[in-house]
Structures are given as C-alpha cells and as structure tokens.
Design an enzyme around this catalytic site. Structure first.
Site, PDB file in Angstrom:
ATOM      1  N   CYS A   2      93.228  19.118  16.244  1.00 54.85           N
ATOM      2  CA  CYS A   2      94.304  19.321  15.302  1.00 54.85           C
ATOM      3  C   CYS A   2      94.210  18.277  14.206  1.00 54.85           C
ATOM      4  O   CYS A   2      93.207  17.587  14.068  1.00 54.85           O
ATOM      5  CB  CYS A   2      95.653  19.212  16.015  1.00 54.85           C
ATOM      6  N   ARG A  49      98.291  22.237  14.035  1.00 55.20           N
ATOM      7  CA  ARG A  49      97.738  22.505  15.359  1.00 55.20           C
ATOM      8  C   ARG A  49      96.716  23.630  15.362  1.00 55.20           C
ATOM      9  O   ARG A  49      96.930  24.689  14.782  1.00 55.20           O
ATOM     10  CB  ARG A  49      98.860  22.859  16.347  1.00 55.20           C
ATOM     11  N   ILE A  52      94.490  25.267  21.652  1.00 56.96           N
ATOM     12  CA  ILE A  52      93.369  25.366  22.591  1.00 56.96           C
ATOM     13  C   ILE A  52      93.874  25.437  24.029  1.00 56.96           C
ATOM     14  O   ILE A  52      93.420  26.252  24.823  1.00 56.96           O
ATOM     15  CB  ILE A  52      92.420  24.155  22.440  1.00 56.96           C
TER      16      ILE A  52
END
Length: 618
Positions: A2, A49, A52
């Site tokens: 991020c 962001r 994941i």
C-alpha cells in the site's frame, strides 16, 4: 502492499489529500484518513490500500478499540498468524478476521519496540501512541518497503514516496548537490540522504520516534546485515544444505498466503527457479502461474531457459518480449515517476514484467536477495585476483593498463569482456574499501569532478561504503563485500527498483530469500560455503540439487540487463537545459553522448544515469 502518508503540523485536509493522491498507484482499492489534535497540533495519517489479506477487515488507518493506538502500515507480516496466537493467548482481543495490521497494534501494546525483533516480513509503518505522546516509525530489515520523511519548522512530514512528501507545502524541493554526486557515484543516493536536501529516507533496519511534546525526532538502528564470525550453526556443510532447503521452503510457504491471485517471476536462473521449485512441492504445479520478459538480443535473453524451466515443473507460463520500440514508448513516463532516482536500467524490464504479470495476478514471488546472501556476482570472483594485482602492479603500470583497456573494441553484448575489464581496472585504482562502489557505480571519481565542476575525492563519494567496510567484524573481503551488497546494492537499489517498478502497476512482490529465519541462518554460515573452489552460491546449489535440473544449477549468471549500449545510440539525450538547471556541465555531457553514439567510447552507465536523473528533475 500500500501507500502511507501523514504529517504533524499545519497543512490540513488539503495537504493530506495532495500527498495521498501522489501515491494512489500504490493502493487503488481503498483509502482512509485519521486526524487528532490532542497535543496542540494536527496529527494526520492517510492511506491508500492494495487489498491482499483480509480484504474486508483490513481498512486503514486502523485503531485499537479504545482509540489509544492508531497505525498505517505498508507491507506484509508473514508470521502474523503465529504472533496473533501468542497475543490472543496473552489476552488480546482482535476485531478483524486475520489482518496483519491489527497484529501491529496489539503487538505494540504487548511488546513495545520489542515488536520489531518478532516481525518476519516486509514493512514500513507509522504507529501513533496517544498515551505516550509520540509517533513511531519503522522499516523492515533490508528496506523492502520505502519510507521518506522531512523535518519542518512546525513538525514532521512522512510518506511511502518522496513525491508525496514533497506534495506537502511545508517541504522544500531544493536539490542536494552532494546527493547528485553520490547518485552518479553509486547509481542511487545512499540513505539517509536523498536527491532533495530537505527529504530523508529511513534506512532499512532502522526505527524512529517523534516526541509530540518536545517536537524531537530520534532515529536508531535496530538491525544490520552483518556476517557472524566464528559461530556457525551446528552440523556439517551437508546438513546445512538440508537445513537451508527446509528454511527456504518455509519462507516460500509463508509468502503463498494471499486472498488474491498469486504468481512467480521466472528468469531461468537458480534463484527464481528455486522459488518455483519449492512452491511446486507445496502446491499443484499446474496451478502455479509463471511470468518472463524476453529480449530480441540473444546475449540478454533468458526466455528460452525460463520456458524450459516452466515446462520442467509444469507451470502455467507466459512470456512477453521487450524491444527498442516498446522501451522508447515506456521510458519517459516510467523514469519521470522515479522520485528517488535509480540508475539501474533493469528498472525497465522489471516494470514491464510487473505490468504484464499484473494482468493476471495481484502478488508475485521473486528471487531477489539470492545473490546478496550467497555471493552470486562476478565481483566476488574478482576479490582474490584484485588483492594480487594490487600487490604486484605499481601505479604507473596500472595507468598504462587502463589506457590499453580503453583502446579495446567496444561490444554491446551483455557483460562483454571489454566492459568488465574496463570496470575492473577502474575499481583497482582505489583502495579495497572502495572497490565495490567503484566497480558498480555508473561514473568514476574523475568523471564526476568534470561533470560537476568540483573536485571530489573517493573518500567523500564512497564514505558510506568505507564506513561499512571499516566497522565489519570480519576481516574477509567476501564477507565485507556481502555486507555492502546487502546494505547498499540490495537495500538502496534493487529493492527500491522492485518496489517502484511493481507498485506503479499495483503489483505486490515478495522475496522469500529475505525471510528473517533464512537470513539469520545464512549470515552464520562460513564464507567457504558461499564461494567454494570457484563455485559461487555453492551452499544454495547444494541445497537445491534434489529439486533443480543440473543445467540450471550450472548455468552462468546472466543478470536482468537490457541492450543499453546499443539502445542509447538511438534514444534522444535529455535537453541541455536539464543539465544546466542542475549545475552540470552540459557541453561535457554532450561530448560523452557523441563519443558513445559514434562508438569511440562506452559511456552507457553515465548516460543512462543522466537520462534517469533528468527525467526525475524535469
């Protein structure tokens, strides 16, 4: 993976919005902000962001239930499940399903700064402790995740990229002239310095605390990549090889954790092959997706070897070719976004490989770090002959040898003999503690002095490398060189290159070789297991013998280069005004370009580094 940003002091919502907008490519999936004014000033955190892990529960900035702690975090903590179990057993109550970000909050409450010693992952984070009245910053051991900051008259500004720091109105964009010199000397600006006088980067293995009452920043090193002398692990070289294979397997397993599609970079060399081989032991090989970039120039191309390796393991393999037309189309936009310039031309194929890979997956595993752990470069072979040369060759004879080497015909081939010979002799004109940067850097000390119109010394340009060499506990040239490669060439160059190249496409790249347990084991191994009777990476090859074909284990290292010397004859040079604006000798640069274009000299490193710098400074 991020992007984070924030500041203490004036600026307001508009400044934070400008900073997070500068890093939107790092996190296209979500955004968030945090604000507090408890200590008589604004404390603002912003976040972008790339989802994941824990796709629904990982929103940031994240706070504890009582609001006493808040965090923004870029990266992955691979041992988060184990740490979470320990914290839950101690009474911590988690609100997310499996977010590694929340592990940082509860870990800080339980262990304070001791948390850093427990983390196995890649990270840069900012944690706001309201009760203690401070911000805490930390970066992972090698510096895989970037972190930049600037101290201002009113507070501090920080972000994942220098561009975002410079987006704050309180930060000056003034250029650091010594930073430019070091960029040409190393091929990157060694931290904590950057290209900008007011911006610093937190080096890998470092943490910092900002006291909100006293407005004071304290930086400390919590880890360093150093070889452990005379304390090998129990066992024999054969048992060490087995243990290494087991540790690498566990490192790969940790990095297979993701809630999104995952793949592998595959070059056909031993490092990326080892990662794929170990993954194929743990997953159905046909479910593994592998990706390669190829070149039309045979001496640079490994696509055939990569395809053969993929076929051996039965992966789903894809390849894309890179040529001059695609390079010319991609380069201007790519280099302009490298706010902390890097003179490594492999940024181009790395970026295109990342862009190609991102069409199919969100996470990729790579072989980064293998050469820096196991002495994989040609320069390690050169150390013993270099000592002999230095003892036998007086200065006048060395200068004659250099002059003779410069008269050799120039070759555009990858790591051609004439190129390596000229680089070797350039370094041998220096003391041993300067060999590595002098061998690897794009410009010599003499060239830099001419380019910048100021007389520089090797001690001034290579001071960081000299200090690292001098403070090593090992007296072995290979150990000391491994430390240079890990701290600077890997930490300041390759990992930043991989981060920027991949994050511009919103791809997360993971490096099993940099696993904490793997590194701690390898640094204890005797140097003879890394370079053994002329065989580089001996212990890694021994460890992977049961899993990797012999032809891959014995294949000479090619590297991830591009046909740079030839391409530079066809690419336009930066405008003269760009050099003049930075105080560089534009006429001198034009003469070097003319010499290269007409084959009278090989200035590929110098000209490429200037091209990359001019794009950033424009």
């Amino acid at each position: 993976m991020c992007g984070l940003a924030g500041f203490v002091g004036p600026g307001g919502e508009r400044a934070l919005a400008a900073m997070t907008a500068a890093i939107v490519h790092r996190g296209p999936d979500d955004e968030g902000v945090y604000h507090d004014a408890r200590f008589g000033t604004d404390i603002r955190l912003g976040f972008r962001r790339l989802s994941i892990v824990d796709l629904t529960g990982g929103h940031q900035p994240m706070e504890t239930a009582d609001g006493d702690l808040a965090v923004v975090f870029n990266g992955e903590i691979y041992n988060a499940p184990e740490l979470r179990a320990q914290l839950e057993q101690a009474g911590a109550r988690f609100r997310t399903d499996h977010s590694d970000t929340e592990v940082l909050l509860h870990g800080w409450r339980a262990w304070g700064e001791g948390l850093l010693d427990r983390l196995n992952g890649m990270f840069a984070f900012v944690l706001y402790d309201r009760m203690a009245g401070r911000l805490f910053f930390a970066r992972d051991r090698f510096g895989k995740k970037p972190f930049y900051y600037a101290e201002t008259a009113d507070g501090i500004v920080f972000a994942s990229e220098a561009t975002a720091v410079l987006a704050h109105p309180g930060v000056s964009a003034a250029i650091d002239r010594l930073g430019i010199a070091k960029y040409f000397a190393y091929g990157y600006v060694p931290g904590p310095r950057t290209l900008h006088a007011g911006v610093r980067k937190l080096p890998g293995g470092h943490a910092a605390a900002y006291d909100l009452t006293e407005r004071r920043l304290t930086v400390r090193r919590y880890w360093a990549y150093r070889m452990v002398v005379d304390d090998p692990p129990p066992g024999t070289p054969e048992s060490w090889a087995e243990q290494l294979r087991d540790l690498l397997g566990k490192a790969v397993e940790r990095r297979l954790m993701a809630d999104v599609p995952l793949g592998f970079f595959l070059s056909g060399g031993i490092d990326s092959t080892a990662v794929v081989a170990l993954a194929a032991q743990r997953r159905d090989p046909s479910s593994l997706k592998t990706f390669t970039i190829g070149f039309n120039e045979p001496s640079y191309d490994e696509s055939g070897q990569a395809a053969a390796t993929a076929a051996h393991y039965g992966t789903e393999h894809r390849c894309r070719m890179l040529d001059l037309d695609l390079a010319a189309e991609t380069l201007p936009g790519l280099l302009a976004r490298m706010d902390d310039p890097i003179a490594d031309p492999s940024i181009l194929p790395t970026h295109l490989l990342s862009r190609f890979t991102r069409e199919h997956v969100t996470v990729a595993l790579s072989g980064d770090g293998g050469d820096e752990l196991f002495a994989g470069y040609d320069t390690f072979d050169a150390l013993r002959p270099a000592r002999l040369y230095r003892a036998l060759m007086p200065g006048p004879m060395h200068r004659l040898a250099e002059a003779a080497a410069h008269r050799l015909p120039r070759s555009d081939r990858n790591m051609s003999f004439d190129f390596k010979l000229r680089r070797a002799l350039r370094g041998l004109g220096h003391a041993p503690h300067h060999w590595m940067p002098a061998w690897l850097g794009p410009a010599s000390v003499q060239e830099l002095s001419q380019l910048m119109g100021s007389r520089f010394t090797a001690d001034e340009l290579y001071g960081e490398a000299e200090e690292l060499w001098r403070t090593s506990t090992s007296r072995n040239d290979i150990d000391r060189s491994l430390e240079f490669y890990g701290r600077y060439y890997l930490g300041e160059n390759l990992l930043i290159k991989a981060d920027r190249a991949s994050m511009l496409t919103s791809l997360e790249v993971r490096s099993p070789f940099l696993d904490r347990d793997v590194v701690d084991f390898v640094t204890r191994l005797p140097v003879s297991t890394k370079l053994r009777r002329g065989v580089r990476k001996w212990i890694l090859k021994r460890a992977m013998e049961p899993l990797i074909p012999t032809e891959v284990l014995n294949r000479p290292k090619k590297g991830f280069g591009i046909p740079l010397s030839r391409w530079l004859r066809h690419l336009p040079p930066p405008p003269r005004a760009a050099a003049e604006g930075l105080g560089l000798d534009a006429g001198w640069l034009e003469r070097r370009w003319d010499e290269h274009r007409h084959g009278r000299a090989d200035h590929r490193g110098l000209l490429w580094s200037w091209t990359a710098l001019a794009a950033v400074a424009a």
